[in-house]
Scaffold this active site. Sequence first.
Site, PDB file in Angstrom:
ATOM      1  N   ASP A   7      -4.175   3.013  23.449  1.00 28.76           N
ATOM      2  CA  ASP A   7      -5.296   2.220  23.541  1.00 28.76           C
ATOM      3  C   ASP A   7      -6.584   2.729  23.561  1.00 28.76           C
ATOM      4  O   ASP A   7      -6.772   4.081  24.010  1.00 28.76           O
ATOM      5  CB  ASP A   7      -5.136   1.035  24.783  1.00 28.76           C
ATOM      6  CG  ASP A   7      -6.006   0.020  24.572  1.00 28.76           C
ATOM      7  OD1 ASP A   7      -5.357  -1.122  23.757  1.00 28.76           O
ATOM      8  OD2 ASP A   7      -7.222  -0.197  25.073  1.00 28.76           O
ATOM      9  N   TYR A  28     -16.534  -2.880  26.879  1.00 31.92           N
ATOM     10  CA  TYR A  28     -15.748  -2.919  27.897  1.00 31.92           C
ATOM     11  C   TYR A  28     -16.089  -2.303  29.237  1.00 31.92           C
ATOM     12  O   TYR A  28     -15.840  -2.826  30.291  1.00 31.92           O
ATOM     13  CB  TYR A  28     -14.225  -2.420  27.565  1.00 31.92           C
ATOM     14  CG  TYR A  28     -13.840  -3.177  26.292  1.00 31.92           C
ATOM     15  CD1 TYR A  28     -13.026  -4.318  26.803  1.00 31.92           C
ATOM     16  CD2 TYR A  28     -13.876  -2.887  24.961  1.00 31.92           C
ATOM     17  CE1 TYR A  28     -12.375  -5.055  25.635  1.00 31.92           C
ATOM     18  CE2 TYR A  28     -13.073  -3.783  24.113  1.00 31.92           C
ATOM     19  CZ  TYR A  28     -12.487  -4.957  24.404  1.00 31.92           C
ATOM     20  OH  TYR A  28     -11.985  -5.644  23.208  1.00 31.92           O
ATOM     21  N   ARG A  84       8.478  -2.563  26.316  1.00 34.61           N
ATOM     22  CA  ARG A  84       7.331  -2.838  27.052  1.00 34.61           C
ATOM     23  C   ARG A  84       7.744  -3.366  28.584  1.00 34.61           C
ATOM     24  O   ARG A  84       7.324  -2.931  29.408  1.00 34.61           O
ATOM     25  CB  ARG A  84       6.693  -3.916  26.367  1.00 34.61           C
ATOM     26  CG  ARG A  84       5.528  -4.570  27.267  1.00 34.61           C
ATOM     27  CD  ARG A  84       4.213  -3.407  27.361  1.00 34.61           C
ATOM     28  NE  ARG A  84       3.751  -3.880  28.769  1.00 34.61           N
ATOM     29  CZ  ARG A  84       2.894  -5.014  28.895  1.00 34.61           C
ATOM     30  NH1 ARG A  84       2.485  -5.548  27.989  1.00 34.61           N
ATOM     31  NH2 ARG A  84       2.354  -5.230  30.023  1.00 34.61           N
ATOM     32  N   ARG A 101      -2.343  -2.974  14.807  1.00 34.41           N
ATOM     33  CA  ARG A 101      -1.226  -3.401  15.809  1.00 34.41           C
ATOM     34  C   ARG A 101       0.157  -3.374  15.123  1.00 34.41           C
ATOM     35  O   ARG A 101       0.678  -4.568  15.419  1.00 34.41           O
ATOM     36  CB  ARG A 101      -1.727  -4.784  16.113  1.00 34.41           C
ATOM     37  CG  ARG A 101      -2.732  -4.597  17.123  1.00 34.41           C
ATOM     38  CD  ARG A 101      -2.437  -4.219  18.493  1.00 34.41           C
ATOM     39  NE  ARG A 101      -3.555  -3.938  19.414  1.00 34.41           N
ATOM     40  CZ  ARG A 101      -4.095  -4.839  20.309  1.00 34.41           C
ATOM     41  NH1 ARG A 101      -3.634  -6.117  20.440  1.00 34.41           N
ATOM     42  NH2 ARG A 101      -5.123  -4.439  20.940  1.00 34.41           N
ATOM     43  N   ARG A 118       3.344  -6.831  20.258  1.00 35.38           N
ATOM     44  CA  ARG A 118       4.421  -8.087  20.956  1.00 35.38           C
ATOM     45  C   ARG A 118       5.233  -8.740  19.856  1.00 35.38           C
ATOM     46  O   ARG A 118       6.040  -9.641  20.352  1.00 35.38           O
ATOM     47  CB  ARG A 118       3.535  -8.944  21.862  1.00 35.38           C
ATOM     48  CG  ARG A 118       3.349  -8.256  23.204  1.00 35.38           C
ATOM     49  CD  ARG A 118       2.137  -8.854  23.754  1.00 35.38           C
ATOM     50  NE  ARG A 118       0.869  -8.774  23.087  1.00 35.38           N
ATOM     51  CZ  ARG A 118      -0.382  -9.226  23.342  1.00 35.38           C
ATOM     52  NH1 ARG A 118      -0.165  -9.878  24.556  1.00 35.38           N
ATOM     53  NH2 ARG A 118      -1.356  -8.873  22.684  1.00 35.38           N
TER      54      ARG A 118
HETATM   55  O1  CP3 Z   1      -0.130  -0.466  16.614  1.00 34.32           O
HETATM   56  C1  CP3 Z   1      -1.305  -0.137  16.795  1.00 34.32           C
HETATM   57  O2  CP3 Z   1      -2.245  -0.518  16.087  1.00 34.32           O
HETATM   58  C2  CP3 Z   1      -1.588   0.976  17.679  1.00 34.32           C
HETATM   59  C3  CP3 Z   1      -1.843   0.576  19.356  1.00 34.32           C
HETATM   60  C4  CP3 Z   1      -3.024  -0.008  19.694  1.00 34.32           C
HETATM   61  C5  CP3 Z   1      -3.326  -0.880  20.620  1.00 34.32           C
HETATM   62  N1  CP3 Z   1      -4.715  -1.041  20.704  1.00 34.32           N
HETATM   63  C6  CP3 Z   1      -2.136  -1.279  21.480  1.00 34.32           C
HETATM   64  C7  CP3 Z   1      -2.360  -2.437  22.288  1.00 34.32           C
HETATM   65  C8  CP3 Z   1      -4.570   0.292  19.127  1.00 34.32           C
HETATM   66  C9  CP3 Z   1      -5.023   0.910  17.794  1.00 34.32           C
HETATM   67  C10 CP3 Z   1      -5.397  -0.476  19.748  1.00 34.32           C
HETATM   68  C11 CP3 Z   1      -6.854  -0.457  19.715  1.00 34.32           C
HETATM   69  C12 CP3 Z   1      -7.546  -1.588  20.644  1.00 34.32           C
HETATM   70  N2  CP3 Z   1      -7.460  -1.726  21.729  1.00 34.32           N
HETATM   71  C13 CP3 Z   1      -8.790  -2.187  20.132  1.00 34.32           C
HETATM   72  C14 CP3 Z   1      -9.343  -2.027  18.720  1.00 34.32           C
HETATM   73  C15 CP3 Z   1      -8.665  -2.667  17.953  1.00 34.32           C
HETATM   74  C16 CP3 Z   1      -8.874  -4.271  17.899  1.00 34.32           C
HETATM   75  O3  CP3 Z   1      -7.936  -4.943  18.243  1.00 34.32           O
HETATM   76  O4  CP3 Z   1     -10.038  -4.440  17.906  1.00 34.32           O
HETATM   77  C17 CP3 Z   1      -9.311  -2.931  21.165  1.00 34.32           C
HETATM   78  C18 CP3 Z   1     -10.426  -3.597  21.305  1.00 34.32           C
HETATM   79  C19 CP3 Z   1      -8.526  -2.681  22.420  1.00 34.32           C
HETATM   80  C20 CP3 Z   1      -8.652  -3.083  23.667  1.00 34.32           C
HETATM   81  C21 CP3 Z   1      -7.633  -4.150  24.052  1.00 34.32           C
HETATM   82  N3  CP3 Z   1      -6.343  -3.554  24.245  1.00 34.32           N
HETATM   83  C22 CP3 Z   1      -7.628  -5.350  24.439  1.00 34.32           C
HETATM   84  C23 CP3 Z   1      -8.738  -6.302  24.172  1.00 34.32           C
HETATM   85  C24 CP3 Z   1      -6.154  -5.808  24.702  1.00 34.32           C
HETATM   86  C25 CP3 Z   1      -5.660  -7.092  25.225  1.00 34.32           C
HETATM   87  C26 CP3 Z   1      -5.707  -7.993  23.927  1.00 34.32           C
HETATM   88  C27 CP3 Z   1      -4.156  -8.100  23.806  1.00 34.32           C
HETATM   89  O5  CP3 Z   1      -3.889  -7.899  22.611  1.00 34.32           O
HETATM   90  O6  CP3 Z   1      -3.164  -8.463  24.459  1.00 34.32           O
HETATM   91  C28 CP3 Z   1      -5.267  -4.586  24.638  1.00 34.32           C
HETATM   92  C29 CP3 Z   1      -3.920  -4.471  24.929  1.00 34.32           C
HETATM   93  C30 CP3 Z   1      -3.146  -4.054  23.974  1.00 34.32           C
HETATM   94  N4  CP3 Z   1      -3.417  -2.871  23.097  1.00 34.32           N
HETATM   95  C31 CP3 Z   1      -1.806  -4.669  23.317  1.00 34.32           C
HETATM   96  C32 CP3 Z   1      -1.311  -3.445  22.372  1.00 34.32           C
HETATM   97  C33 CP3 Z   1      -0.075  -3.699  21.822  1.00 34.32           C
HETATM   98  C34 CP3 Z   1      -1.019  -5.643  24.045  1.00 34.32           C
HETATM   99  C35 CP3 Z   1      -0.577  -5.391  25.364  1.00 34.32           C
HETATM  100  C36 CP3 Z   1       0.815  -5.834  25.841  1.00 34.32           C
HETATM  101  O7  CP3 Z   1       1.699  -5.197  25.013  1.00 34.32           O
HETATM  102  O8  CP3 Z   1       0.862  -6.582  26.521  1.00 34.32           O
END
Ligand code: CP3
Length: 346
Positions: free
Chosen positions: A76, A152, A39, A26, A30
């Site tokens: 994602d 999910y 975003r 990540r 944010r």
């Molecule tokens: O920089 C990076 O790591 C690359 C991008 C990336 C994202 N998600 C962007 C993201 C990667 C590799 C993921 C993987 C991901 N997504 C996982 C596995 C890793 C982990 O964190 O356990 C999982 C379980 C998800 C599913 C997911 N996506 C959830 C549960 C959420 C909501 C939680 C949150 O942090 O808001 C997301 C959203 C998400 N994916 C965001 C980002 C940057 C935040 C969304 C936003 O900008 O509002």
Amino acid sequence: MKTADKLLVRALRGETLKRPPIWLMRQAGRYLPEYRATRAKAGAFLDLCFNPELATEVTLQPIRRFGFDAAILFSDILVVPHALGQNVRFEEGRGPVLDPLVDDEAINRLAMDQFHQRLKAVYATIGGIRAGLPAETALIGFAGAPWTVASYMIEGGSSRDFAKIKSWAYGRPDSFQRLINLLVEATAQYLNAQIEAGAEVLQLFDSWAGSLDHAGLLRWSYQPMKAIVDRVRMSHPDVPVIVFPRACGAGYLDFARQPFMHGLSLDSGVPLDWAFTQLQGRLALQGNLDPQLLVTGGDAMRNAATRILETLGRGPFIFNLGHGIVPETPPEHVGALVDLVQGWQS
Ligand code: CP3
């Protein structure tokens, strides 16, 4: 620079380096004001994932700011169920929401026929990132592991107890296996396409592996990830793969003793001495600073990071967190961590 000469790839090939490469899960997100600005321009989260120009931009933001040794594709794990035809959306303040799969009929309705068409923006993003990346920076592609993605798909979003997916997997394993097999096939094809678009290393995220009992871990986490990696290797034998079966405890031994991957990513709970004696001789390790220490910063962060470097840093090792950066993280703390790791000498 050739892919084989990049620090991340050399670490995954088992080389001992002067200092380990660093990237953070990540790292685009944010906590960065420039991410929040892009975003806001993109609108919904999935619209950002499917906009090659903006997704390229947010992938490159942390590289420009901090000089990480690797970039990770901005996307994602839930684009895969979306591409299989399931309805996926991200609600502000709530996270992902899916129309949950409830029975075998719902599995039957998932289809591969539009899969690559629906993901072509992701492949275009990879091309854009490669074009904009510094010569020495590696590009990581990724996907969710079948167990985590299925959680999910069946729970309809994030879950605390995994009650629905477990009652399906434990109660009707043959039916559940059909979903896992579909995800293995789809994920292997997705990762092959990412490599063909320019990804140089892959990571499989099994964020919820730690929810399973040990027999379940072997059947629903280890086996499906091995099947994916075996499939990818048939077409692309040289691309290194990192696997992250988060929070699986002593289950990490099963991954290290019969490795099908090059790198194993450790959550913050894994004891460093145990990782050194039991795991590191067998494959490259990645991890495992607590993301909350990156929020805290200061001596607490520096001391913990130094302990990790002193125990595992002689390699093969990749410095990372035990899970993703949280939004509350001050960007200056990330800069201080990158300086510390890139200035360290074994
Ligand atoms: O920089 C990076 O790591 C690359 C991008 C990336 C994202 N998600 C962007 C993201 C990667 C590799 C993921 C993987 C991901 N997504 C996982 C596995 C890793 C982990 O964190 O356990 C999982 C379980 C998800 C599913 C997911 N996506 C959830 C549960 C959420 C909501 C939680 C949150 O942090 O808001 C997301 C959203 C998400 N994916 C965001 C980002 C940057 C935040 C969304 C936003 O900008 O509002």
